[in-house]
Structure formats: C-alpha cells, structure tokens
Design an enzyme around this catalytic site. Structure first.
Site, short mmCIF file in Angstrom:
data_model
loop_
_atom_site.label_atom_id
_atom_site.label_comp_id
_atom_site.label_asym_id
_atom_site.label_seq_id
_atom_site.Cartn_x
_atom_site.Cartn_y
_atom_site.Cartn_z
N SER A 135 -43.83 4.80 56.57
CA SER A 135 -43.84 4.18 55.54
C SER A 135 -43.87 2.60 55.52
O SER A 135 -43.40 2.22 56.88
CB SER A 135 -42.55 4.53 54.66
OG SER A 135 -42.28 3.64 53.44
N TYR A 148 -33.56 6.67 53.48
CA TYR A 148 -34.93 6.79 53.65
C TYR A 148 -35.38 5.80 54.55
O TYR A 148 -36.21 6.02 55.40
CB TYR A 148 -35.60 6.86 52.31
CG TYR A 148 -37.02 7.14 52.09
CD1 TYR A 148 -37.68 8.28 52.45
CD2 TYR A 148 -37.77 5.62 52.08
CE1 TYR A 148 -39.02 8.26 52.49
CE2 TYR A 148 -39.31 6.07 52.23
CZ TYR A 148 -39.73 7.11 52.15
OH TYR A 148 -41.03 7.27 52.38
#
Length: 241
Positions: A135, A148
């Site tokens: 990400s 996350y």
C-alpha cells in the site's frame, strides 16, 4: 514475470483489488485459483467466470494456511505464481476497548498470512513468482488505520528481503503498491471518491510488461519515491492537527 500461461493463486481474489487482478489475469490467458473466507462471494465469481477455481480458506488461521498449501501441492502442483493480496483494514483508535483484538486480526491476515504462505509455497518446485500487494500507506501513516499502515510497512520490508533471499531459488518477488481505490476495504463507502480498481490494474500490468518489480499508481507512486519533507507534508495532510 510472464503475464500469460501461468497457474496463479490469488488470496482474497473474490473482491476489491483481488477481483480486479483475477479478471485481468483471466483475460491474459491464465488459470486462476482464488481463496477467501466467504463461500458465497467466491461462488459469485465462479458463476461469472466458470474457469476460476475456488477454495474457502481463513488465512488468519494457521491450520487453514497449511491446508491450502497441501491442497495446492496435491491438486495443482504446477502452480507457479502466488499473489499475497488478502488484507483487512481496521479504522480504530488505540483507546478503543476492542483495539487489541482487532489489531490481532489485522496482524494475522496482513502479516502472518503472507509470511507463512511465502515460506510454504516457496517449497513448490514450480513456483517462479510471488506478488505482494502492499500500500502507499506503507510509506506514510494515516492515523485512523494505525495497525494497517504498520502491517503494510512490514510487508514492504519483507518483500525487499524476500526478493534477495529467494533469488537462489529463481523466484521473482514483485510488489504491487496501490493507493486508496474505490473498494470496500475498511467498510462500505469509505473509499467511494477514489479511483476505480480497473485503472490501477491497467497501470500495474503495463509496468509488469516493462519488467518492473515495484508497480505503483497515483498517490502510491508519490509516496514510494518521496523524500522526507514530502512524506512529512503528506502525513500532515492525512492527519491534520
């Protein structure tokens, strides 16, 4: 990596980025296996794409991961590509009563699963490629998803080490680095304003055709290549005082 005539396992391949990759790899002439927790969602994909092979699997569970590998080794021993895509995103605060329980779920799915699957599937003689989906938040933190971001930073680091360590086995390790996209990651409606998955997938495949081992898009390209001041500015933008 070669983009056609592969047998590919995509974790979390029934929704979001995973589904986008599934459909594109099918278009390119590959055999695709997808796994996920929800049998009904897997069936929807198989109904739409009858050639897709499905397997129900909870990747947060170690025994399920071992069972997945054993099933592949027995029934699809010619598998040559593993895509570590499955991930969850928890919007939460450290002060939440259930913070640690939710954090453990995130760590199990986003860290333990790809690490374990990499170790397992690297034993397949046919395996020649691993794709890890990280990400743009591996490089700059969005405090509303604190664990996350940390898990994706871990996966980025692990990918770099894996790329070096697996050279001896002639396994290519590639990182796909998406920005926020219009998916249900983290909850329905949270990412509706972001670009569609199809645009990311189109860009990624062009980069894979060029032989790149890190594929970025939009915001993630800025973050993956940004210097300290740019990263700091982006952090302040994502996390206003």
């Amino acid at each position: 990596m070669k983009l056609a005539n592969n047998k590919i396992l995509i974790t979390g391949g029934a929704s979001g980025i995973g589904l986008g990759l599934t459909e594109r790899f099918l278009q390119e002439g590959n055999t695709v296996i997808i796994c996920g927790r929800r049998e009904s969602v897997l069936k929807e994909v198989a109904d739409k794409h009858p050639s897709v092979i499905t397997r129900v699997c909870d990747l947060s569970n170690e025994a399920d991961r071992v069972a997945l590998y054993n099933w592949v080794a027995e029934n699809h021993s010619d598998l040559n590509v593993l895509v570590n895509n499955a991930g969850i995103q928890q919007w939460m605060n450290i002060t939440d009563d259930n913070f640690f329980e939710r954090a453990k779920d995130e760590i199990a799915t986003n860290i333990e699963a790809p690490v374990h699957l990499t170790a397992l599937f690297s034993n397949l003689e046919s395996l020649d490629t691993i794709l890890n989906v990280s990400s743009g938040l591996a490089f700059v933190q969005f405090a509303k998803v604190p664990v996350y971001c940390a898990t994706k930073a871990f996966l980025h680091s692990f990918t770099l080490s894996s790329r070096y360590l697996l050279k001896a086995k002639d396994i290519e390790v590639i990182e796909l680095i998406p920005p926020a996209l219009n998916t249900d990651l983290g909850g329905k409606g949270l990412h509706d304003v972001h670009p569609p998955v199809s645009e990311f997938v189109d860009s990624v495949f062009e980069q894979l055709k060029e032989g790149k081992t890190e594929a970025t898009f939009g915001f993630s390209a800025v973050m993956a290549n940004g210097g300290p001041e740019e990263i700091r500015a982006r952090f302040n933008m994502l996390n206003p005082a």
